[in-house]
Design a protein around this motif. Structure first.
Motif, PDB file in Angstrom:
ATOM      1  N   VAL A  46       0.738  -1.281   0.144  1.00 50.51           N
ATOM      2  CA  VAL A  46      -0.155  -0.009  -0.064  1.00 50.51           C
ATOM      3  C   VAL A  46       1.015   1.345  -0.107  1.00 50.51           C
ATOM      4  N   LEU A  47       0.755   2.066  -1.034  1.00 55.38           N
ATOM      5  CA  LEU A  47       1.516   3.306  -1.224  1.00 55.38           C
ATOM      6  C   LEU A  47       0.716   4.323  -0.613  1.00 55.38           C
ATOM      7  N   ILE A  48       0.973   5.141   0.564  1.00 55.94           N
ATOM      8  CA  ILE A  48       0.027   6.338   0.519  1.00 55.94           C
ATOM      9  C   ILE A  48       0.892   7.652   0.100  1.00 55.94           C
ATOM     10  N   LEU A  49       0.328   8.490  -0.734  1.00 52.27           N
ATOM     11  CA  LEU A  49       0.945   9.407  -1.324  1.00 52.27           C
ATOM     12  C   LEU A  49       0.563  10.490  -0.310  1.00 52.27           C
ATOM     13  N   LEU A  71       4.002  -1.241   3.524  1.00 48.76           N
ATOM     14  CA  LEU A  71       3.657   0.517   3.460  1.00 48.76           C
ATOM     15  C   LEU A  71       4.898   0.999   2.698  1.00 48.76           C
ATOM     16  N   VAL A  72       4.508   2.142   1.850  1.00 51.38           N
ATOM     17  CA  VAL A  72       5.421   2.839   1.286  1.00 51.38           C
ATOM     18  C   VAL A  72       4.718   4.468   1.429  1.00 51.38           C
ATOM     19  N   LEU A  73       5.791   5.070   2.139  1.00 51.86           N
ATOM     20  CA  LEU A  73       5.325   6.513   2.332  1.00 51.86           C
ATOM     21  C   LEU A  73       5.815   7.300   1.440  1.00 51.86           C
ATOM     22  N   ALA A  74       5.015   7.932   0.425  1.00 48.64           N
ATOM     23  CA  ALA A  74       5.441   8.687  -0.694  1.00 48.64           C
ATOM     24  C   ALA A  74       5.147  10.353   0.109  1.00 48.64           C
ATOM     25  N   ALA A  75       6.257  11.177  -0.269  1.00 52.24           N
ATOM     26  CA  ALA A  75       5.958  12.582  -0.248  1.00 52.24           C
ATOM     27  C   ALA A  75       7.185  13.521  -0.682  1.00 52.24           C
ATOM     28  N   ARG A  76       6.789  14.904  -0.862  1.00 49.67           N
ATOM     29  CA  ARG A  76       7.656  15.631  -1.680  1.00 49.67           C
ATOM     30  C   ARG A  76       9.131  15.686  -0.888  1.00 49.67           C
ATOM     31  N   ASP A  77       8.683  15.590   0.394  1.00 44.21           N
ATOM     32  CA  ASP A  77      10.099  15.785   1.503  1.00 44.21           C
ATOM     33  C   ASP A  77      10.576  14.617   1.811  1.00 44.21           C
ATOM     34  N   GLY A  78      11.370  13.905   1.151  1.00 40.13           N
ATOM     35  CA  GLY A  78      11.984  12.323   1.385  1.00 40.13           C
ATOM     36  C   GLY A  78      12.330  12.204   2.710  1.00 40.13           C
ATOM     37  N   ALA A  79      13.324  13.173   3.314  1.00 40.58           N
ATOM     38  CA  ALA A  79      13.766  13.085   4.605  1.00 40.58           C
ATOM     39  C   ALA A  79      12.392  12.916   5.683  1.00 40.58           C
ATOM     40  N   ALA A  80      11.543  13.843   5.430  1.00 40.42           N
ATOM     41  CA  ALA A  80      10.428  13.593   6.447  1.00 40.42           C
ATOM     42  C   ALA A  80       9.687  12.334   6.043  1.00 40.42           C
ATOM     43  N   ALA A  93       7.801  -1.192   6.194  1.00 39.72           N
ATOM     44  CA  ALA A  93       7.714   0.298   5.546  1.00 39.72           C
ATOM     45  C   ALA A  93       8.953   0.689   4.920  1.00 39.72           C
ATOM     46  N   ALA A  94       8.604   1.637   3.910  1.00 38.17           N
ATOM     47  CA  ALA A  94       9.653   2.326   3.196  1.00 38.17           C
ATOM     48  C   ALA A  94       9.155   3.576   2.817  1.00 38.17           C
ATOM     49  N   SER A  95      10.285   4.404   2.565  1.00 40.66           N
ATOM     50  CA  SER A  95       9.891   5.773   2.006  1.00 40.66           C
ATOM     51  C   SER A  95      10.074   6.214   0.624  1.00 40.66           C
ATOM     52  N   LEU A  96       9.608   7.035   0.172  1.00 38.72           N
ATOM     53  CA  LEU A  96       9.750   7.458  -1.274  1.00 38.72           C
ATOM     54  C   LEU A  96       9.724   8.803  -1.418  1.00 38.72           C
ATOM     55  N   ALA A 101       4.722  17.562  -9.081  1.00 38.18           N
ATOM     56  CA  ALA A 101       5.064  18.602 -10.262  1.00 38.18           C
ATOM     57  C   ALA A 101       5.936  18.035 -11.141  1.00 38.18           C
ATOM     58  N   LYS A 102       6.793  16.961 -11.000  1.00 35.44           N
ATOM     59  CA  LYS A 102       7.553  16.675 -11.956  1.00 35.44           C
ATOM     60  C   LYS A 102       7.158  15.406 -12.550  1.00 35.44           C
ATOM     61  N   SER A 103       7.542  15.664 -14.050  1.00 32.52           N
ATOM     62  CA  SER A 103       6.773  14.741 -15.171  1.00 32.52           C
ATOM     63  C   SER A 103       7.199  13.267 -14.817  1.00 32.52           C
ATOM     64  N   ASN A 104       8.069  12.845 -14.042  1.00 34.74           N
ATOM     65  CA  ASN A 104       8.296  11.519 -13.678  1.00 34.74           C
ATOM     66  C   ASN A 104       7.618  10.847 -12.477  1.00 34.74           C
ATOM     67  N   ALA A 105       6.807  11.669 -11.840  1.00 34.36           N
ATOM     68  CA  ALA A 105       6.188  11.336 -10.654  1.00 34.36           C
ATOM     69  C   ALA A 105       5.343  10.030 -10.574  1.00 34.36           C
ATOM     70  N   ILE A 106       4.437  10.149 -11.535  1.00 42.07           N
ATOM     71  CA  ILE A 106       3.517   8.907 -11.403  1.00 42.07           C
ATOM     72  C   ILE A 106       4.272   7.695 -11.937  1.00 42.07           C
ATOM     73  N   GLN A 107       5.264   7.613 -12.733  1.00 42.42           N
ATOM     74  CA  GLN A 107       6.007   6.479 -13.045  1.00 42.42           C
ATOM     75  C   GLN A 107       6.967   6.139 -11.786  1.00 42.42           C
ATOM     76  N   ARG A 108       7.146   6.901 -11.071  1.00 41.61           N
ATOM     77  CA  ARG A 108       7.924   6.584  -9.769  1.00 41.61           C
ATOM     78  C   ARG A 108       7.141   5.909  -8.886  1.00 41.61           C
ATOM     79  N   LEU A 109       5.928   6.200  -8.700  1.00 40.36           N
ATOM     80  CA  LEU A 109       4.757   5.875  -7.951  1.00 40.36           C
ATOM     81  C   LEU A 109       4.526   4.559  -8.237  1.00 40.36           C
ATOM     82  N   LEU A 110       4.314   4.258  -9.647  1.00 42.09           N
ATOM     83  CA  LEU A 110       3.911   2.937 -10.339  1.00 42.09           C
ATOM     84  C   LEU A 110       5.116   2.051 -10.317  1.00 42.09           C
ATOM     85  N   ASP A 111       6.337   2.551 -10.274  1.00 39.27           N
ATOM     86  CA  ASP A 111       7.652   1.789 -10.091  1.00 39.27           C
ATOM     87  C   ASP A 111       7.747   1.139  -8.754  1.00 39.27           C
TER      88      ASP A 111
END
Length: 181
Positions: A46-49, A71-80, A93-96, A101-111
C-alpha cells in the motif's frame, strides 16, 4: 479463509485452483500446501501518497497494525518520509521522495509496484486524473480523499477501464464525505 491469499496488484490467488494445476503426486497428503509454503507470496504493498501529511500519517498509523501488508510513504520531502517510516518502527515500511509537479512522478509511484495507492496529497481540484487513470489501466486500486464535488464525479469516467482491469477507483473517501460531497 486459509485457502485465499492476496497476490500482486490486489488480485487473489485461490490455492484450491492452484492445487488443481499441480501433478497428482503433489496434490496428495497436503503436499501442495507444503510446496506453496516454500514459495510464500509477497504481502500487498500500500503506497500512501502524502504519507507525511495529517491524513497520510493517520492512515499509515492504522495500516501498520495489519501484518498482512507492506507500506510505502511517498512525500515531496523524502527526509520527512524516512523519519516517519522509522518512527513507525516496523520493517514493512519504506519511504519514497516524489514531487507530483515533476513529469516522472507518476512513473516513480508505479515503479514501487503497489497493490493500492491511497492518495492524500491534495488539493485535488488542481490535479487531473492521470494518476487514477494509470492505476486503473494497470489494475492498481486507487483511493483518494478528495472532497470537491467535481473531482469526485469526474472519477466515474474511469469506471469502464477500472472494471476491465479489476481495480477499484474511489474518490471522496474523505473524513466526512456525507457532508462534503
Amino acid at each position: 479463509d486459509g485457502d485465499r491469499h492476496r497476490h500482486g496488484a490486489g488480485r487473489t490467488l485461490d490455492f484450491r485452483l492452484a492445487v488443481q494445476c499441480l501433478p497428482a503426486r503433489l496434490r496428495r497428503d497436503g503436499a501442495a500446501r507444503q510446496v506453496a509454503s516454500q514459495y510464500p507470496m509477497a504481502r500487498p504493498l500500500v503506497l500512501i501518497l502524502g504519507g507525511t501529511g495529517v491524513f497520510g500519517r493517520r492512515i499509515a498509523a492504522n495500516l501498520v497494525k495489519s501484518r498482512d501488508l507492506d507500506l510505502v510513504l511517498a512525500a515531496r520531502d523524502g527526509a520527512a518520509a524516512a523519519t516517519f517510516e522509522r518512527a513507525l518502527g516496523i520493517d514493512r515500511a519504506a519511504s519514497l521522495e516524489v514531487d507530483l509537479a515533476k513529469s516522472n512522478a507518476i512513473q516513480r509511484l508505479l515503479d514501487a509496484k503497489p497493490a493500492v495507492i491511497v492518495d492524500t496529497a491534495g488539493p485535488f481540484q488542481s490535479r487531473n486524473l492521470a494518476l487514477p487513470r494509470r492505476c486503473a489501466e494497470r489494475g492498481i486500486h486507487y483511493v483518494d480523499i478528495a472532497d470537491g464535488r467535481a473531482r469526485v464525479l469526474e472519477i466515474a469516467s474511469l469506471d469502464a477501464v477500472a472494471r476491465l482491469e479489476h481495480a477499484a477507483v474511489i474518490s471522496g473517501a474523505s473524513t466526512v464525505p456525507a457532508l462534503t460531497t
